[in-house]
Design a protein around this motif. Structure first.
Motif, PDB file in Angstrom:
ATOM      1  N   THR A  11       0.805  -1.228   0.000  1.00 17.70           N
ATOM      2  CA  THR A  11       0.000   0.000   0.000  1.00 17.70           C
ATOM      3  C   THR A  11       0.840   1.281   0.000  1.00 17.70           C
ATOM      4  N   GLU A  12       2.069   1.207   0.526  1.00 19.16           N
ATOM      5  CA  GLU A  12       2.912   2.413   0.576  1.00 19.16           C
ATOM      6  C   GLU A  12       4.367   2.025   0.319  1.00 19.16           C
ATOM      7  N   THR A  66       5.090  -0.668   3.130  1.00 19.88           N
ATOM      8  CA  THR A  66       3.973  -0.904   4.030  1.00 19.88           C
ATOM      9  C   THR A  66       3.020  -1.893   3.375  1.00 19.88           C
ATOM     10  N   TYR A  91      -8.044  -7.658   4.412  1.00 23.11           N
ATOM     11  CA  TYR A  91      -6.762  -7.000   4.716  1.00 23.11           C
ATOM     12  C   TYR A  91      -6.956  -6.052   5.896  1.00 23.11           C
ATOM     13  N   THR A  92      -6.632  -6.533   7.088  1.00 25.52           N
ATOM     14  CA  THR A  92      -6.920  -5.761   8.298  1.00 25.52           C
ATOM     15  C   THR A  92      -5.669  -5.352   9.083  1.00 25.52           C
ATOM     16  N   GLU A  93      -4.580  -6.091   8.896  1.00 26.69           N
ATOM     17  CA  GLU A  93      -3.374  -5.826   9.692  1.00 26.69           C
ATOM     18  C   GLU A  93      -2.300  -5.188   8.825  1.00 26.69           C
ATOM     19  N   LYS A  94      -1.677  -4.135   9.358  1.00 26.75           N
ATOM     20  CA  LYS A  94      -0.639  -3.410   8.618  1.00 26.75           C
ATOM     21  C   LYS A  94       0.739  -3.768   9.152  1.00 26.75           C
ATOM     22  N   GLN A  95       1.702  -3.883   8.237  1.00 24.19           N
ATOM     23  CA  GLN A  95       3.080  -4.205   8.646  1.00 24.19           C
ATOM     24  C   GLN A  95       4.051  -3.463   7.727  1.00 24.19           C
ATOM     25  N   THR A  96       5.116  -2.952   8.319  1.00 24.22           N
ATOM     26  CA  THR A  96       6.151  -2.268   7.545  1.00 24.22           C
ATOM     27  C   THR A  96       7.417  -3.120   7.557  1.00 24.22           C
ATOM     28  N   LEU A 119      -0.422  -4.610   3.775  1.00 25.19           N
ATOM     29  CA  LEU A 119      -1.619  -5.059   4.474  1.00 25.19           C
ATOM     30  C   LEU A 119      -1.630  -6.577   4.407  1.00 25.19           C
TER      31      LEU A 119
END
Length: 200
Positions: free
Chosen positions: A143-144, A151, A174-179, A153
């Motif tokens: 997403t980023e 980043t 897609y509920t959890e974000k991770q970098t 999802l």
């Protein structure tokens, strides 16, 4: 239901002369026809099986099958026929299967090249199909993108077959974000934890 079987196709007509007819016992000429029998699946010819020859006496008009030929008739027809090659279209099914096989190899090789290119140059919207090493598979969505990090999802659903990941590729999952670092993404790919990249 699979439709398969055999068919025959007429491939040659000719005449032989001065042979004794087994039926009317006179010296006659005979017209003969050669047919090629071939196997087919769904009406697509795959390969020839055998040639069938029939002869007709021009005097009594009786038709003889190949097994009824006298030896002189066999020899004259054999000499007259010479070498008849099976029509190339009778191998259509073999050619189609061969073409599909080659296309599958090409597609697989191209997909591998695309995956490497997509991992090296990430793009927002990329979907990463993941092997979670526990017999289940899932996806991540990019997403980023920043200078050195990405980043993602994470999909909260898993499936037990690789072919099922498209069914869980839904926005609501897609509920959890991770970098993570870009190098970490490349590491996951090299370790086959990411086995495919989908770019729309």
């Amino acid at each position: 239901m699979i439709f398969y079987g055999t068919k025959s196709k007429h491939i040659k007509n000719d005449r032989i002369s001065n042979v004794d007819c087994p039926n009317c016992n006179t010296a006659v000429s005979m017209n003969y026809s050669v047919y090629e029998k071939y196997a087919h699946i769904y009406w697509i010819p795959f390969f020839p099986i055998k040639k069938l020859t029939f002869a007709e006496c021009n005097s009594c008009k009786k038709t003889f099958e190949q097994k009824e030929f006298s030896e002189p008739i066999k020899q004259k027809i054999h000499y007259s026929i010479g070498r008849i090659s099976s029509p190339i279209w009778m191998y259509s099914g073999v050619f189609i299967i061969g073409a599909l096989f080659l296309y599958a190899i090409y597609s697989s090789a191209q997909r591998g090249k695309d995956n490497i290119a997509f991992i090296d140059s990430p793009k927002i919207g990329d979907i990463y199909k993941t092997d979670n090493s526990n017999g289940f598979y899932s996806t991540m969505k990019l997403t980023e993108i920043s200078k050195d990090s990405l980043t993602l999802l994470l999909n909260n659903m898993e499936v037990d077959k690789k072919t099922g990941t498209d069914k869980i590729d839904l926005e609501k999952n897609y509920t959890e974000k991770q970098t993570i670092a870009k190098k970490e993404l490349q590491k996951l790919f090299k370790e086959n934890k990411i086995y495919e990249v989908v770019r729309h």
